[in-house]
Design a protein around this motif. Sequence first.
Motif, PDB file in Angstrom:
ATOM      1  N   TYR A  53     -26.464  54.115 150.236  1.00 12.61           N
ATOM      2  CA  TYR A  53     -27.868  54.064 151.083  1.00 12.61           C
ATOM      3  C   TYR A  53     -27.988  52.934 151.894  1.00 12.61           C
ATOM      4  CZ  TYR A  53     -32.738  53.254 151.910  1.00 12.61           C
ATOM      5  OH  TYR A  53     -34.067  53.059 152.413  1.00 12.61           O
ATOM      6  N   GLY A  54     -28.564  53.205 153.062  1.00 16.97           N
ATOM      7  CA  GLY A  54     -28.853  52.195 154.021  1.00 16.97           C
ATOM      8  C   GLY A  54     -29.062  52.637 155.366  1.00 16.97           C
ATOM      9  N   HIS A 239     -29.808  59.121 153.269  1.00 17.44           N
ATOM     10  CA  HIS A 239     -31.040  58.337 153.230  1.00 17.44           C
ATOM     11  C   HIS A 239     -32.048  59.524 152.938  1.00 17.44           C
ATOM     12  CE1 HIS A 239     -31.252  59.514 157.377  1.00 17.44           C
ATOM     13  NE2 HIS A 239     -30.210  58.725 157.697  1.00 17.44           N
ATOM     14  N   SER A 240     -31.556  60.878 152.400  1.00 20.87           N
ATOM     15  CA  SER A 240     -32.579  61.816 152.168  1.00 20.87           C
ATOM     16  C   SER A 240     -33.130  61.573 150.742  1.00 20.87           C
ATOM     17  CB  SER A 240     -31.574  63.134 151.914  1.00 20.87           C
ATOM     18  OG  SER A 240     -32.246  64.163 151.354  1.00 20.87           O
ATOM     19  N   ARG A 263     -32.350  51.905 141.606  1.00 20.94           N
ATOM     20  CA  ARG A 263     -33.017  53.245 141.286  1.00 20.94           C
ATOM     21  C   ARG A 263     -33.500  53.924 142.505  1.00 20.94           C
ATOM     22  NH1 ARG A 263     -37.293  53.131 138.784  1.00 20.94           N
ATOM     23  NH2 ARG A 263     -37.710  50.816 138.844  1.00 20.94           N
ATOM     24  N   TRP A 264     -33.689  54.968 142.799  1.00 19.23           N
ATOM     25  CA  TRP A 264     -33.973  55.807 143.938  1.00 19.23           C
ATOM     26  C   TRP A 264     -35.488  55.617 144.170  1.00 19.23           C
ATOM     27  CZ3 TRP A 264     -36.971  60.166 144.989  1.00 19.23           C
ATOM     28  CH2 TRP A 264     -37.700  60.844 143.583  1.00 19.23           C
ATOM     29  N   ASN A 269     -36.751  53.641 152.154  1.00 18.76           N
ATOM     30  CA  ASN A 269     -37.298  54.860 152.743  1.00 18.76           C
ATOM     31  C   ASN A 269     -38.018  55.811 151.635  1.00 18.76           C
ATOM     32  OD1 ASN A 269     -36.571  56.519 154.791  1.00 18.76           O
ATOM     33  ND2 ASN A 269     -35.184  57.725 153.501  1.00 18.76           N
ATOM     34  N   VAL A 270     -37.643  55.917 150.444  1.00 14.79           N
ATOM     35  CA  VAL A 270     -38.304  56.729 149.470  1.00 14.79           C
ATOM     36  C   VAL A 270     -39.569  56.197 149.265  1.00 14.79           C
ATOM     37  CG1 VAL A 270     -38.387  57.693 147.196  1.00 14.79           C
ATOM     38  CG2 VAL A 270     -36.105  57.465 148.196  1.00 14.79           C
ATOM     39  N   LYS A 271     -39.954  55.051 149.160  1.00 19.53           N
ATOM     40  CA  LYS A 271     -41.257  54.292 149.183  1.00 19.53           C
ATOM     41  C   LYS A 271     -41.998  54.611 150.218  1.00 19.53           C
ATOM     42  CE  LYS A 271     -40.281  50.325 146.286  1.00 19.53           C
ATOM     43  NZ  LYS A 271     -40.340  48.859 146.163  1.00 19.53           N
TER      44      LYS A 271
END
Length: 285
Positions: A53-54, A239-240, A263-264, A269-271
């Motif tokens: 991820y990045g 980054h999905s 953790r995801w 990005n998720v946040k």
Amino acid sequence: MVYLSHFTFPTGEQETDFFWGEKRTCYDSFYPFRILSQRNLRMLDFETVTILYGGNGSGKTTALNIIGETLGLQRDTLYNRSSFFETYCKLCDFETRQPVPKQSRIITSDDVFDFMLNLRSLNEGIDRKREDMFEEYLENKYSHFRMRSLEDYEQLKKVVQARSKTQSKYVRANLMDNVREHSNGESAFLYFSEKIQENGLYLLDEPENSLSPQRQQELLRFLEDSARFFGCQFVMATHSPFLLSMRGAKIYDLDEDPVDVKRWTELSNVKAYYEFFKKHEEEFY
């Protein structure tokens, strides 16, 4: 299933030793040197599903290309391969738990885009041929053809067909149907389902490109099932948030220095997605 257990990249010291030892100091770019070492990315330990991820420039695509090149995996399209790429790969090392299957490959967004363009081009060619056959049908149906030798046999068959069939049946009998016209998302998913076979190692570079949220979730289920039931191992750059939520995935955050496992739900990005939808939560009722 785990085929590739870990992969090591050269350290910054090794890169510096190479440049000075070879007196290679006059180049503007040493790609892929000095990309991953800037993130202090030394080694990746892999699980059945491992995610890099990045953001843009974090090196996740570079890492996949290096792994794919070092392992000699199949690929469909060219990539940014500098004159230093082969030398860099020789400085890398890896270990496997089992031999990497021959059908293993790296799949990039360029592969998917090329597949969609080729599919569209094929259908356009069939459409042009179909128009020509409409004209041929009319010519044969109302012609005064007489067979004079065996060389005229193929033409005779077309005349008979034209006189015994409707225009649409005549065209279908002499021309393949269009490859089914898919949306971009359908075509992309079709490509993944065709290329990913049982018992293989697959490197996926941003597979969410061209996929709607619904299709991304469908791809998520397909990858989870392939990993769980069909002996596949995946190393994926994405980054999905849908793909990042994959069960049991080990996630490396390349935006951190040094690179860290998270953790995801801890990823920025998720946040950002979570905070946005939380802010507008009442509008969904």
